[in-house]
Design a protein around this motif. Structure first.
Motif, PDB file in Angstrom:
ATOM      1  N   LEU A   8      14.408  -9.397 -72.188  1.00  0.00           N
ATOM      2  CA  LEU A   8      14.756 -10.907 -71.013  1.00  0.00           C
ATOM      3  C   LEU A   8      15.979  -9.516 -70.193  1.00  0.00           C
ATOM      4  CD1 LEU A   8      15.017 -14.075 -72.633  1.00  0.00           C
ATOM      5  CD2 LEU A   8      13.395 -13.450 -70.692  1.00  0.00           C
ATOM      6  N   CYS A   9      16.141  -9.751 -68.702  1.00  0.00           N
ATOM      7  CA  CYS A   9      16.969  -9.575 -68.448  1.00  0.00           C
ATOM      8  C   CYS A   9      18.179 -10.595 -67.905  1.00  0.00           C
ATOM      9  CB  CYS A   9      17.014  -8.381 -67.424  1.00  0.00           C
ATOM     10  SG  CYS A   9      18.348  -7.741 -66.296  1.00  0.00           S
ATOM     11  N   CYS A  10      19.295 -10.832 -68.406  1.00  0.00           N
ATOM     12  CA  CYS A  10      20.575 -11.453 -67.706  1.00  0.00           C
ATOM     13  C   CYS A  10      21.729 -10.842 -66.974  1.00  0.00           C
ATOM     14  CB  CYS A  10      21.380 -12.356 -68.579  1.00  0.00           C
ATOM     15  SG  CYS A  10      22.494 -13.404 -68.443  1.00  0.00           S
ATOM     16  N   SER A  14      24.827 -16.318 -63.393  1.00  0.00           N
ATOM     17  CA  SER A  14      24.065 -15.279 -64.140  1.00  0.00           C
ATOM     18  C   SER A  14      22.848 -16.020 -64.080  1.00  0.00           C
ATOM     19  CB  SER A  14      24.560 -14.819 -65.298  1.00  0.00           C
ATOM     20  OG  SER A  14      24.649 -15.673 -66.129  1.00  0.00           O
ATOM     21  N   PRO A  34      29.092 -12.126 -71.750  1.00  0.00           N
ATOM     22  CA  PRO A  34      27.913 -12.370 -70.434  1.00  0.00           C
ATOM     23  C   PRO A  34      27.659 -12.010 -69.685  1.00  0.00           C
ATOM     24  CG  PRO A  34      28.415 -14.165 -72.042  1.00  0.00           C
ATOM     25  CD  PRO A  34      29.592 -13.595 -72.415  1.00  0.00           C
ATOM     26  N   GLU A  48      18.571 -15.530 -65.898  1.00  0.00           N
ATOM     27  CA  GLU A  48      17.351 -14.673 -66.332  1.00  0.00           C
ATOM     28  C   GLU A  48      16.340 -14.225 -66.073  1.00  0.00           C
ATOM     29  OE1 GLU A  48      18.834 -14.742 -71.057  1.00  0.00           O
ATOM     30  OE2 GLU A  48      17.276 -16.716 -70.257  1.00  0.00           O
TER      31      GLU A  48
END
Length: 819
Positions: free
Chosen positions: A567-569, A607, A524, A609
């Motif tokens: 989705l963008c993390c 992080s 991640p 999202e």
């Protein structure tokens, strides 16, 4: 009594006063001087106080009254007498004068004598006085001009220099006033001396009779005044300074060469500066030819080069025509110079070579090259010098200096000057060559470290830009990357290493490889930055231990976009946030928690999202784009928002507009820019099944997968897909925890994903002969193009990818989006 005023009143020229002025005096009966005129002082140099009360015979040359017999008889009879006598000038030399003696009687009957004298016309020229002789016989050219600058007198040396007699020059503007443009300084100085009454100096050029080249003269100008103190003439005396002048000119040319040659680290530009700078003072035409190895930046040939030499014309310049019609070789072309030609001879000896129409080898060279010989016939060559370009013992090429209209032929001194010019230029050319090699190495390093030809992605369409702050080397520490991940996802990366140049570029390459390695194990974003932070800290520690004290610091933005979930993390370490440009043109900075720069190890990274609408733009950049010396990063980010709010026809145009608007000239810091348009996979490209963790469902899973492949037209992959699905589903049942999810994705590859709620990741191992398990993942690895596992917030995913059949390409959302 002084007849000077009478002479002037009758119009006698002031310049002729030297020979027309009368000297008068009165003697008493005993021959003692009782009166002495100013004219007598001017003629013989004695002031009245020097002669009044002295016997007149003391003024004669022998001091003993050596008068002719006729004079003595006339004087004894108190009768007038005239004739020539030799007087003694005050400077000690003899001086011939025409003398008139008349008796006078006073009222009381006593006798006195009136004397009147003037210089004998030929006596002055024969050198009666030392002063006169110094003028007529002096080694320097000297002349006397009246106030209208007409020549009155000229000595023999001046006549020799000008090539005219004194009578031919008298009354004319001659001497050092010959009409030469260089005489303007002499004329101006003469007029100033007449106006101010003070001595002046000037410099001029005159070609003496019988000489083949101009001579330089330093002229001293002295005003001459009459008894009233008024300037009536000006005397000019010249000192030849030709060698001194030419030496100063050579030194000045070399000084200019040190300034004007080598202003850049470009081989061609430096050669052009050598070809242009000495024109037209030193040559009419100059050419510079180099070895090809020098232009490539390779190591040149050490020592002299013998035999025929092949050189490439890099630069040439003419003093009389812009297109250099004298050139026999065009710029960029090569020419082979035979070993007897001047360029080859200078390269073989390492010394300049002087040649011209008097040299047989020169005509051999011309006869061998018809084009060069035709140029010689059309334009002619008076003399030519070929000088080697040698630096640090390495031969680089040759420079040719040619004269055809120049008034002087090259001399041995000019050979030395040509060698010195070539030597200075050669050092600059060699520096440029070394820079070319080093820059080529740096650019090759940069290209190997930055992504080249990134493959197209189904998840995003992207465009990139990179501008280094180090314009000379073209390398820096910023980077960008687009990394394909499992499940059709893509990682977007932008990073910035502290500093510029080679060291920053090398550090950037190490970090980019580390990011790709960490991305390959599907970490991640926050965990990836944590590991990257450790890498930076370790690199800094290693550099410190090795004695390299350059500070290693970096920032990074790492974002993962999933085209299935849209989705963008993202997570960032000391980096500005990404920008999201919606399909409707709205612009906002993504709310991604700020983390510390890499290498500090202070705080954990977080992080966030962000939902990404299909067709939206994600803009990642380094701080060099938005921060500069004339504004802070806040103002730069506002400017970026404003630029991105304007519509653009393409991503490439967007990049160009952003850089052109926010950057004026070359950036002060490295800049990396990544603009990506998000895409989404169609619903018919993804199928998902949620199943309980029961072994009896394995056959059902195979049947569902087979049916889906048939619907997609991928029946050729049925056999391998059944094996892969069976193994992954069975592995999840045996080693994981339910429920189990199976997902098939038809993208550029066929992706099979099985997820469960266990965080334990499987590992492939080599099974022994009697082992019942351990062969499943090996089978999956052999049947798939690649496979792996990744952690999720609720467990893990095991995935495998298979290549699509060659005649069944995947649907490409990119094409539909572009359309």
């Amino acid at each position: 009594m002084d007849d000077t005023r009478d002479a002037r009143s009758h119009g006698a020229p002031e310049g002729e006063l030297r020979t027309a002025r009368w000297a008068t005096g009165v003697l008493d009966a005993g021959g003692v001087v009782t009166r002495w005129s100013a004219g007598a002082e001017w003629l013989l140099g004695y002031a009245p106080a020097d002669v009044m009360g002295r016997a007149a015979v003391e003024l004669l040359w022998d001091g003993q009254g050596s008068l002719p017999g006729a004079a003595r008889r006339s004087l004894a009879g108190l009768e007038p007498w005239s004739g020539r006598v030799t007087a003694r000038h005050r400077d000690g030399g003899p001086f011939e004068v025409e003398l008139l003696v008349c008796p006078l009687r006073d009222g009381d009957g006593s006798a006195r004598w009136l004397l009147a004298a003037m210089a004998a016309p030929e006596g002055a020229h024969r050198g009666g006085s030392v002063t006169e002789r110094s003028f007529t016989q002096g080694a320097w050219p000297m002349a006397i001009h009246d106030t209208e600058l007409r020549l009155l007198r000229a000595n023999a040396r001046m006549c020799q220099v000008v090539g005219l007699s004194e009578d031919a020059m008298r009354g004319q503007r001659s001497g050092f006033l010959t009409g030469n443009p260089a005489d303007e300084q002499v004329e101006a100085s003469m007029r100033k001396a007449i106006r101010t009454g003070e001595a002046e100096h000037a410099q001029t050029f005159t070609r003496a009779a019988g000489e083949s080249r101009d001579q330089a003269w330093a002229v001293s100008l002295s005003p001459l005044m009459d008894e009233t103190g008024r300037v009536c003439a000006v005397a000019a005396a010249g000192l030849e300074i030709s060698e001194l002048y030419r030496t100063r000119e050579r030194l000045a040319l070399l000084n200019e060469a040190s300034i004007q040659i080598g202003t850049t680290l470009d081989v061609t530009r430096t050669a052009q500066e050598l070809a242009s700078m000495p024109l037209p003072r030193f040559a009419d035409f100059i050419s510079v030819d180099l070895l090809d190895s020098v232009l490539r930046g390779d190591e040149p040939t050490p020592g002299p080069v013998s035999g025929d030499v092949r050189l490439r014309r890099v630069a040439h310049e003419s003093a009389h025509a812009k297109d250099a019609p004298e050139a026999a070789v065009d710029i960029g072309e090569t020419d082979t110079y035979p070993e007897f030609s001047p360029p080859a001879r200078c390269l073989a000896t390492g010394r300049a070579v002087l040649t011209g129409p008097w040299d047989t080898d020169y005509f051999r060279w011309m006869d061998r090259d018809p084009k060069r010989n035709a140029k010689r016939i059309d334009f002619g060559v008076q003399s030519l010098v070929a000088a080697p370009l040698v630096a640090r013992g390495n031969t680089l090429g040759a420079a040719l200096f040619s004269r055809r209209l120049h008034p002087d032929t090259f001399t041995e001194d000019d050979l030395i000057l040509a060698e010195q010019l070539a030597a200075r230029a050669a050092v600059c050319i060699d520096n440029a060559r070394r820079f070319t090699r080093e820059r080529g190495t740096a650019v090759a390093l940069q290209r190997s470290l930055l992504p080249q030809g990134l493959p197209a992605q189904s998840a995003v369409e992207f465009a990139t830009r990179y501008l280094p702050a180090d314009a000379d080397y073209g390398v820096g520490g910023d980077w960008f990357d687009v990394i394909p991940l499992s499940g059709a996802r893509v990682a977007l990366v932008v990073g910035d290493v502290v500093g510029h140049g080679i060291h920053a570029s090398a550090t950037m390459g190490r970090l980019r490889i580390a990011v790709r390695t960490l991305a390959d194990i599907d970490l991640p974003p926050d965990e990836l930055l944590t590991h990257l932070d450790d890498v930076v800290a370790r690199l800094a520690s290693e550099d410190t231990e090795s004695g390299d004290h350059d500070v290693i610091g970096a920032s990074c933005l790492y974002a993962v976009y999933d085209p299935v979930s849209r989705l963008c993390c993202a997570a960032r370490a000391g980096h500005p946030p990404p920008v999201l440009v919606g399909p409707d043109g709205t612009v906002e900075f993504c709310d991604v928690p700020a983390g510390p720069p890499l290498g500090l190890g202070d705080l954990p990274f977080e992080s966030a999202e962000v939902g990404i609408p299909e067709g939206a733009l994600l803009v990642l950049y380094t701080d060099g784009l938005v921060e500069s010396g004339d504004h802070d990063i806040g103002a730069g980010m506002d400017g970026l928002r404003e630029v991105l709010s304007e519509p653009s026809p393409s991503l490439e145009a967007t990049c160009d507009t952003v850089l052109g608007t926010l950057l004026s000239g070359h950036p002060a810091d490295d800049v990396a820019l990544l603009v990506a348009r998000a895409r989404a996979l169609d619903a018919d490209q993804v199928v998902t099944w949620e199943l309980p963790a029961e072994p009896a469902l394995v056959s059902e899973v195979r049947e569902r997968a087979t049916a889906q492949l048939a619907a997609w037209g991928l029946a050729e992959l049925t056999f391998t897909t059944e094996l892969v699905v069976s193994e992954l589903f069975t592995n999840a049942i045996l080693h994981g925890q339910g429920p189990v999810q199976l997902r098939l994705i038809r993208d550029r590859t066929l992706i099979c994903e099985v997820s469960d709620t266990s965080t334990t990741a499987p590992h492939m191992r080599r099974a022994r002969v009697f082992d019942e398990g351990g062969r499943g993942l090996l089978l999956v690895a052999q049947l798939s193009r690649r496979w792996g596992t990744r952690q999720t917030p609720t467990g893990k995913i095991i995935w495998a990818e298979q290549a699509l059949p060659a005649d069944r390409p995947a649907d490409r959302p990119a094409d539909r989006t572009a359309a």
